[in-house]
Design an enzyme around this catalytic site. Structure first.
Site, mmCIF file in Angstrom:
data_model
loop_
_atom_site.group_PDB
_atom_site.id
_atom_site.type_symbol
_atom_site.label_atom_id
_atom_site.label_comp_id
_atom_site.label_asym_id
_atom_site.label_seq_id
_atom_site.Cartn_x
_atom_site.Cartn_y
_atom_site.Cartn_z
ATOM 1 N N GLU A 18 0.845 -1.207 0.000
ATOM 2 C CA GLU A 18 0.000 0.000 0.000
ATOM 3 C C GLU A 18 0.876 1.251 0.000
ATOM 4 O O GLU A 18 0.567 2.245 -0.652
ATOM 5 C CB GLU A 18 -0.875 0.046 1.254
ATOM 6 C CG GLU A 18 -1.895 -1.064 1.389
ATOM 7 C CD GLU A 18 -2.376 -1.271 2.831
ATOM 8 O OE1 GLU A 18 -3.261 -2.110 3.002
ATOM 9 O OE2 GLU A 18 -1.865 -0.610 3.769
ATOM 10 N N ASP A 205 -11.867 -7.672 0.122
ATOM 11 C CA ASP A 205 -12.547 -8.969 0.189
ATOM 12 C C ASP A 205 -13.961 -8.743 0.712
ATOM 13 O O ASP A 205 -14.228 -7.747 1.377
ATOM 14 C CB ASP A 205 -11.785 -9.964 1.083
ATOM 15 C CG ASP A 205 -11.576 -9.426 2.477
ATOM 16 O OD1 ASP A 205 -12.429 -9.669 3.338
ATOM 17 O OD2 ASP A 205 -10.564 -8.737 2.722
#
Ligand code: ADE
Length: 247
Positions: A18, A205
């Site tokens: 990230e 997710d």
């Protein structure tokens, strides 16, 4: 009301995947004389981008196991240390999150959390129960939400990637749309130190879907971190030149 433009921003990340694209995007450099204690794995990248002093904080790799230092302990430590050292005007906690499709989340959605709370600190004694939940509000950013057309939802934090039935019950009780492993810990420290904080979370997710979380997480990691980095860049561009009350 403080009408000064925001000047110093601390972006708390968790995963190297990230942090690195953002470091490149903002052309930041690693701090080789760290503001952190000797020997900790925490990394600060810093530089100026437009009119802002940007600091990206990455908790680094676990010193024993060599994996990203995910979770609430590292998140609270780096939030504390970087807030004391850098005195930011604003903290941005940026990361990936699980999303609940029943609450309207889809893969790669970008959420700004309105509220953050814990779902794995169950203390069934009056008032300690509320302390465990640790509900805190994000700094209000109505103009940012409207301009960037972001989704808004409640964020629930716990130290597990999976979701036990007890966690799930607490997440429902927190009315959360997204679930992560850091947000409420960042919020706790930001509140202690009175630093405004916002939470930019990309859904990687679907918690109430049919794929195993770990598999789905790894499958979507590259695409969703790209979406997260794009969103964080847009958030930083919006913040540039504005004061807190204009967010
Ligand atoms: N970060 C990304 N996905 C997550 C999930 N399902 N639970 C907790 N943290 C997450």
């Amino acid at each position: 009301m403080d009408n000064r433009s925001i000047s110093t921003v601390v972006i708390i990340t968790t995963m190297q995947t990230e942090a690195h694209p953002l470091v490149n995007k903002f052309q930041l450099k690693e701090d080789l004389n760290p503001v952190f204690p000797m020997g900790v794995p925490w990394v600060r990248y810093f530089g100026t981008y437009k009119d802002l002093n940007i600091n990206i904080i990455w908790p680094g790799k676990d010193t024993i196991l060599g994996v990203d230092s995910v979770g609430t302990i590292s998140a609270s430590l780096v939030t504390y240390a970087s807030s004391l050292a850098l005195q930011p005007d604003l903290i941005i906690n940026a990361g990936t999150a699980g999303g609940f499709k029943a609450k309207g989340a889809s893969i790669a959605d970008i959420f700004l959390a309105s509220d953050v709370a814990f779902h794995d600190r169950r203390i069934p004694i009056p008032v300690f129960d509320l302390y465990g939940v640790g509900l805190r509000q994000a700094f209000p950013t109505p103009n940012l939400v409207k301009t960037l057309n972001l989704k808004v939802g409640k964020l629930s934090t716990g130290d597990s990637l999976d979701t036990s039935p007890k966690d799930e019950a607490s997440i429902v009780s927190n009315d959360a749309t997204i679930k992560d492993m850091e947000g409420a810990a960042v919020a706790y420290v930001a509140d202690l130190l009175k630093v405004p904080a916002i939470y930019v979370k990309a859904v990687i997710d679907i918690v109430d879907g049919d794929k195993p979380t770990g598999v789905e997480f790894l499958q979507n990691l590259l695409a969703v971190t790209a979406a997260l980095d794009q969103a964080v860049t847009e958030v930083v561009d919006f913040i540039n030149g504005r004061c807190l009350s204009e967010l």
